[in-house]
Design an enzyme around this catalytic site. Structure first.
Site, PDB file in Angstrom:
ATOM      1  CE  LYS A   1      58.383 -46.462 -34.058  1.00 25.72           C
ATOM      2  NZ  LYS A   1      58.086 -45.661 -35.168  1.00 25.72           N
TER       3      LYS A   1
ATOM      4  CD  GLU B   1      52.284 -44.258 -42.152  1.00 23.23           C
ATOM      5  OE1 GLU B   1      52.919 -44.302 -42.919  1.00 23.23           O
ATOM      6  OE2 GLU B   1      51.010 -44.148 -41.517  1.00 23.23           O
TER       7      GLU B   1
END
Length: 398
Positions: free
Chosen positions: A145, A201
């Protein structure tokens, strides 16, 4: 009890209104912190890795502040994405706390419309080429990723009203983390450079021996059509690609916390959370520290950067980001927060943010690229993420 709640609410809004550039402000779902002035600045590290010795340098600054008469000193500020770049952390002269902001049913005032010249960096087509580069590294097995970002450079004929921007961000982000931090360097001119944003977050919080982290990965833009909006949420919750992307991040966060915790609760599957502009897959990970002397900053340093903002393997993804992205991320995808002398604190992932200076702003947004990602989709995701800051600025279209 009612009277105390009213006092808490009023005080929280007062702290928001009292913010001025140069101060530190953080509103979380649980509390509001406003720090003013500088009692001690955390010095830069000698050598390359700024994170390695950061907990010790913070402890030193807190001890000095105590010697100057502060009974419960707190370090506040921001840490950049790149561990080679110095953080901007200080012990404020004055720290004020309140309960969370509670705007109630008060109508959100209309933002004044400002005029900006907007330059995307990189251009949209070049961003898509960068995504294709990332996908090629995933296809050949180099990466699993990579998170690739882009920026918007905005200039205005008028001075940027940082306090006004912060207020609008807070009004639209009552369930997240709204922040403003001074990030000017010691050699900068007299003008303020302010990092501000509305992040959903939580990297990590530590209160006593209780630890919480809330990694997010896997996203969909919101829709104004309720039926389409629900369809996108359902699709995200059942998407094999996004569930895998999320699992990689949640597993990495759990692995980072596990050495510090005697117990750790990791959800078997993610849930959905929403902001005004995005749906996210979310996991709330909770633990109890084995060693009560481990600080919130030590935990944050052990987790930073997560695969949600960098990629996997971390070192290779970081190198690829340096090669592909044509700008310095600065404090974007770093962390912003506080740590007190007892080790308690909150550290937020620095996303949905901008750096403001005089008449200019740099906005940032990124997207996670994994096998199966499409360059156009990632471009659209970054456009949706820009909307958090753009709405606060009174910009509805780019």
């Amino acid at each position: 009890m009612l009277e105390q709640n009213v006092i808490s609410e009023t005080k929280a809004e007062h702290l928001l209104h009292e913010y001025q550039p140069g101060a530190f402000f953080l509103a979380s779902p649980h509390r509001v912190l406003l720090g003013k002035g500088i009692s001690e600045a955390v010095p830069d590290a000698d050598g390359q890795n700024q994170l390695e010795t950061l907990p010790g340098r913070i402890a030193e600054a807190l001890n000095k502040a105590k010697q100057l008469g502060q009974s419960r000193p707190v370090v506040v500020g921001a840490v950049p994405f790149d561990y080679l770049k110095p953080p901007r952390l200080v012990v404020p002269e004055e720290v004020r706390w309140s309960g969370p902001l509670q705007f109630g049913d008060a109508k959100i005032e209309q933002q004044p419309v400002h005029t900006y010249h907007i330059q995307p960096v990189p251009a949209p087509e070049d961003y898509k080429k960068g995504v294709e580069q990332g996908l090629a590294s995933i296809a050949d097995g180099t990466l699993s990723k990579i998170v690739l970002s882009r920026s918007l450079h905005l200039t205005s004929p008028e001075a940027i009203q940082t306090g006004e921007l912060l207020h609008h961000l807070a009004r639209h982000n009552t369930h997240g983390y709204t922040f403003a931090a001074e990030v000017s360097g010691p050699d900068d001119s007299s003008s303020h450079r302010t990092l501000l944003g509305a992040s959903p977050e939580l990297l990590v919080s530590r209160m006593g021996t209780q630890v919480v982290s809330n990694p997010l990965a896997g996203s969909r833009p919101r829709s104004d059509d309720p039926v389409e909006d629900q369809r996108r949420a359902d699709e995200l919750l059942s998407s094999a690609k996004d569930l895998h992307e999320h699992a990689v991040v949640a597993d990495a966060v759990a692995a980072g916390l596990r050495p510090f915790c005697r117990s750790l609760d990791v959800p078997e599957k993610p849930s959905l959370i929403q902001t005004e502009t995005m749906w996210h897959l979310s996991s709330v990970i909770k633990g109890e520290l084995s060693d009560p002397t481990v600080t919130s900053l030590e935990l944050a340093a052990a987790l930073h950067p997560t695969p949600a903002v960098c990629g996997t393997p971390t070192d290779l993804a970081r190198e690829a980001i340096r090669e592909i992205e044509p700008f310095d991320r600065g404090f974007f995808t770093g962390m912003v927060g506080w740590c007190d002398d007892a080790g308690d604190g909150e550290w937020i992932v620095t996303i949905r943010c901008a750096e403001a200076e005089e008449r200019s702003l740099r906005l940032f947004a990124g997207a996670g690229v994994v096998a199966g990602s499409k360059a156009e989709d990632e471009l659209q995701e970054t456009s949706a993420k820009f909307r958090t800051m753009l709405r606060a600025m009174g910009v509805n279209h780019i």
